[in-house]
Enzyme design. Structure first.
Site, PDB file in Angstrom:
ATOM      1  N   ARG A  33      68.653  24.846  43.455  1.00  0.00           N
ATOM      2  CA  ARG A  33      68.069  26.132  43.082  1.00  0.00           C
ATOM      3  C   ARG A  33      67.469  26.029  41.676  1.00  0.00           C
ATOM      4  NH1 ARG A  33      65.861  30.962  44.592  1.00  0.00           N
ATOM      5  NH2 ARG A  33      66.904  32.773  43.700  1.00  0.00           N
ATOM      6  N   THR A  45      58.188  30.893  51.070  1.00  0.00           N
ATOM      7  CA  THR A  45      59.409  30.176  51.428  1.00  0.00           C
ATOM      8  C   THR A  45      59.263  29.481  52.789  1.00  0.00           C
ATOM      9  OG1 THR A  45      60.543  31.970  50.346  1.00  0.00           O
ATOM     10  CG2 THR A  45      61.914  30.495  51.624  1.00  0.00           C
ATOM     11  N   THR A  88      61.765  27.455  48.401  1.00  0.00           N
ATOM     12  CA  THR A  88      60.942  28.616  48.045  1.00  0.00           C
ATOM     13  C   THR A  88      60.321  28.528  46.660  1.00  0.00           C
ATOM     14  OG1 THR A  88      60.954  31.044  47.885  1.00  0.00           O
ATOM     15  CG2 THR A  88      62.909  29.919  47.119  1.00  0.00           C
ATOM     16  N   ASN A 104      59.496  31.672  45.722  1.00  0.00           N
ATOM     17  CA  ASN A 104      59.686  33.123  45.738  1.00  0.00           C
ATOM     18  C   ASN A 104      58.488  33.812  46.383  1.00  0.00           C
ATOM     19  OD1 ASN A 104      61.145  35.427  45.522  1.00  0.00           O
ATOM     20  ND2 ASN A 104      60.559  35.857  43.428  1.00  0.00           N
ATOM     21  N   GLU A 162      60.765  32.671  40.467  1.00  0.00           N
ATOM     22  CA  GLU A 162      62.184  32.912  40.795  1.00  0.00           C
ATOM     23  C   GLU A 162      62.892  33.750  39.738  1.00  0.00           C
ATOM     24  OE1 GLU A 162      62.994  32.042  43.703  1.00  0.00           O
ATOM     25  OE2 GLU A 162      61.931  30.183  44.153  1.00  0.00           O
ATOM     26  N   ASP A 203      64.163  36.925  40.818  1.00  0.00           N
ATOM     27  CA  ASP A 203      65.385  37.022  41.626  1.00  0.00           C
ATOM     28  C   ASP A 203      66.599  37.414  40.777  1.00  0.00           C
ATOM     29  OD1 ASP A 203      64.258  36.544  44.086  1.00  0.00           O
ATOM     30  OD2 ASP A 203      64.749  34.414  44.145  1.00  0.00           O
ATOM     31  N   SER A 227      70.236  34.209  45.042  1.00  0.00           N
ATOM     32  CA  SER A 227      69.279  33.970  46.127  1.00  0.00           C
ATOM     33  C   SER A 227      69.766  34.631  47.401  1.00  0.00           C
ATOM     34  CB  SER A 227      69.153  32.464  46.348  1.00  0.00           C
ATOM     35  OG  SER A 227      68.317  32.203  47.454  1.00  0.00           O
ATOM     36  N   GLY A 252      62.746  36.563  51.947  1.00  0.00           N
ATOM     37  CA  GLY A 252      63.265  37.343  50.823  1.00  0.00           C
ATOM     38  C   GLY A 252      64.607  37.972  51.145  1.00  0.00           C
TER      39      GLY A 252
HETATM   40  O1  DON Z   1      65.867  32.972  46.839  1.00  0.00           O
HETATM   41  C1  DON Z   1      65.467  34.029  47.337  1.00  0.00           C
HETATM   42  O2  DON Z   1      66.208  34.857  47.840  1.00  0.00           O
HETATM   43  C2  DON Z   1      63.971  34.350  47.348  1.00  0.00           C
HETATM   44  N1  DON Z   1      63.333  33.646  46.252  1.00  0.00           N
HETATM   45  C3  DON Z   1      63.380  33.953  48.696  1.00  0.00           C
HETATM   46  C4  DON Z   1      61.913  34.306  48.815  1.00  0.00           C
HETATM   47  C5  DON Z   1      61.371  34.279  50.199  1.00  0.00           C
HETATM   48  O3  DON Z   1      62.057  34.050  51.171  1.00  0.00           O
HETATM   49  C6  DON Z   1      59.900  34.554  50.335  1.00  0.00           C
HETATM   50  N2  DON Z   1      59.509  34.403  51.714  1.00  0.00           N
HETATM   51  N3  DON Z   1      58.890  34.918  52.499  1.00  0.00           N
END
Ligand code: DON
Length: 488
Positions: free
Chosen positions: A17, A290, A308, A310, A329, A332, A361, A382
């Site tokens: 991460r 992602t 990802t 983000n 990120e 997040d 995340s 997300g």
């Molecule tokens: O780590 C996370 O929860 C987010 N950065 C994930 C972002 C994501 O899945 C975007 N996709 N469509």
């Protein structure tokens, strides 16, 4: 990345991460009046956390892989150099980020044509990215995190207004963590631990659901219970979850059956509990990219990877000469207690920004282990990742195929906003009315979510089946369900 090595049956979670830069501060996205400035945690150089993927790739190749990076990265290098065809999904996601990308010359040169979204079928080449990958293939993670490349990257980020340092890159380390494991309906579920919220939330949801006999219920009462469990799990996410190297996350408590019994006591089987009525420890409550892939090899090794930057096209900044977009990120993190991020998620101290901390995340690479089969699954999406994985697991525990899990219509509740959101196909008009009658603020959107990839291996028959998300044309390889790829 969640891995199982077949020879010793060991499961490990490889945490690659992103990390906050060492110069990050808790209030870095607040203005002089203490108000959150969402734009800065999403667009531009301050939004970028220190990437972990190059270190993750080297770690995988060195510790678990059979191929050197020079071999395993070769297809990606070739694709970057020879190009791939711009498709409809690429177009809609780029449309969403076009304006911001147009503001960064290197990003615009790579991803736009005359400042506009490229026409479908445009061949997208990226020589700089091919060279970036070649450097990692030749020198491993050091090719990225140290030396001239790192200097150039840091300079580029700083010139764009960012706060990265060479120390940030040189210090990045992968962390191996024990996955979350839980038992439900005769299956074992192996999934993502903090700094993902996925595994803890799944544990809470399944534990809350356990005694209800929900598999036998009709769709509306079943959905009602699922949503009430989701709401409570996402409330706990907001209050307790963050990087376990920085805050003490009470995982055993949150994942326990006793705790779930307490949550269940507050559930009314006939009425939605307004999220505002759930106790919140938030200090100041007043105030979409992602990809996921799933692998089972001939020896029975399992790999689930969610990766990802983000939001689609990350922070829309490309450091000239590198060929890749930086992430956003940093969004997040909880930039301020109770202020929602781009996914509408709220948080508090546990997920406040601190130097070197990993943002919370929702990525949830997961294994479902039953007596006669094993499945590997995950998805982008997300904040909805956790509930999509939940619905995929339910589908397979109910006897569905890998494809059923990837295709099943989706709904979601994340505590705040206090809404039950749903894909267009998720509920009939009558079901929407029945859920509204129970007090759910049902929001049926016009868009679909996620891009789930599933592999299921039946150990009894040896059959392997893949499930790819019909919402996005994925490809299942090595099984009878193989489909054509749009990238060829
Ligand atoms: O780590 C996370 O929860 C987010 N950065 C994930 C972002 C994501 O899945 C975007 N996709 N469509």
């Amino acid at each position: 990345m969640l891995l199982r090595t077949a020879k010793d049956g060991r499961d490990v979670f490889v945490d690659a991460r992103e990390r906050a830069p060492l110069a990050a501060t808790r209030d870095m996205f607040l203005d002089a009046n203490g108000e959150a400035v969402r734009d800065r945690s999403i667009n531009g150089a301050l939004a970028a956390a220190i990437p972990g993927l190059p270190a993750g790739l080297e770690h995988l190749a060195r510790k678990y892989g059979r191929l050197p990076l020079s071999k395993s990265l070769a297809p990606a290098i070739r694709l970057a150099r020879e190009g791939w065809k711009f498709g409809p999904k690429n177009s809609s996601m780029l449309g969403y980020r076009r304006e911001v990308l147009a503001g960064n010359a290197a990003a615009a040169a790579l991803f736009l044509r005359d400042g506009q979204v490229p026409a479908l079928g445009t061949v997208m080449r990226n020589e700089d990215y091919a060279r970036t990958l070649e450097l990692i293939a030749a020198k491993g993670a050091d090719g990225f995190y140290r030396g001239d490349y790192a200097k150039r990257l840091v300079n580029g980020v700083r010139q764009a207004g960012g706060i990265w340092s060479e120390q940030d890159l040189a210090e990045y380390r992968v962390v191996e963590r024990a996955p979350i494991r839980l038992k439900h309906r005769g299956f074992e579920i192996v999934t993502a631990p903090p700094p993902s919220s996925g595994g803890v939330a799944l544990a809470t949801i399944f534990n809350v659901l356990e005694p209800y006999g929900y598999p036998q219920l009709d769709k509306v009462p079943r959905t009602h219970l699922l949503v009430e469990a989701m709401r409570r799990a996402y409330r706990d996410r907001a209050v307790y979850l963050g990087d376990p190297d920085f805050v003490q996350v009470p995982v055993p408590l949150l994942a326990s059956r006793e705790y779930a019994a307490g949550l269940r006591a507050g559930i009314n089987p006939d009425r939605a509990t307004p999220s505002d009525m759930l106790p919140s420890a938030m200090v100041a409550p007043s105030r979409p990219d992602t990809s996921h892939f799933s692998i089972v090899d001939t020896e029975g090794n399992l790999v689930a990877v969610t990766q990802t930057v983000n939001l689609p096209y990350g922070n829309a900044v490309v450091v000239p000469g590198t060929g890749f977009l930086l992430n956003n990120e940093m969004d997040d993190f909880s930039v301020k207690p109770g202020v929602p991020n781009a996914y509408g998620l709220v948080g508090d101290d546990a997920n406040a920004i601190a130097p070197g901390k990993r943002p919370l995340s929702s990525m949830t690479p997961t294994f479902l282990v039953g007596p006669d089969r094993v499945a590997v699954l995950g998805t982008p999406g997300g904040s909805r990742i956790v509930t999509m994985v939940l619905l995929g697991l339910l589908e397979m525990m109910d006897g569905g195929s890998a494809q059923d899990a990837a295709s099943a219509p989706r709904f979601h509740h994340q505590y705040l906003p206090d809404q039950l959101s749903a894909e267009p196909e998720a509920f009939s008009t009558e079901e929407v009315a029945a859920l509204k009658a129970r007090g759910h603020d049902v929001r049926v959107g016009d868009r679909s979510w996620g891009n789930m990839n599933v592999v299921q291996w039946r150990r009894d028959t040896g059959a392997v089946e893949t499930g790819t998300d019909p919402r996005w044309k994925g490809v299942g390889k090595g099984s009878s369900s193989e489909k054509g790829s749009i990238y060829r």
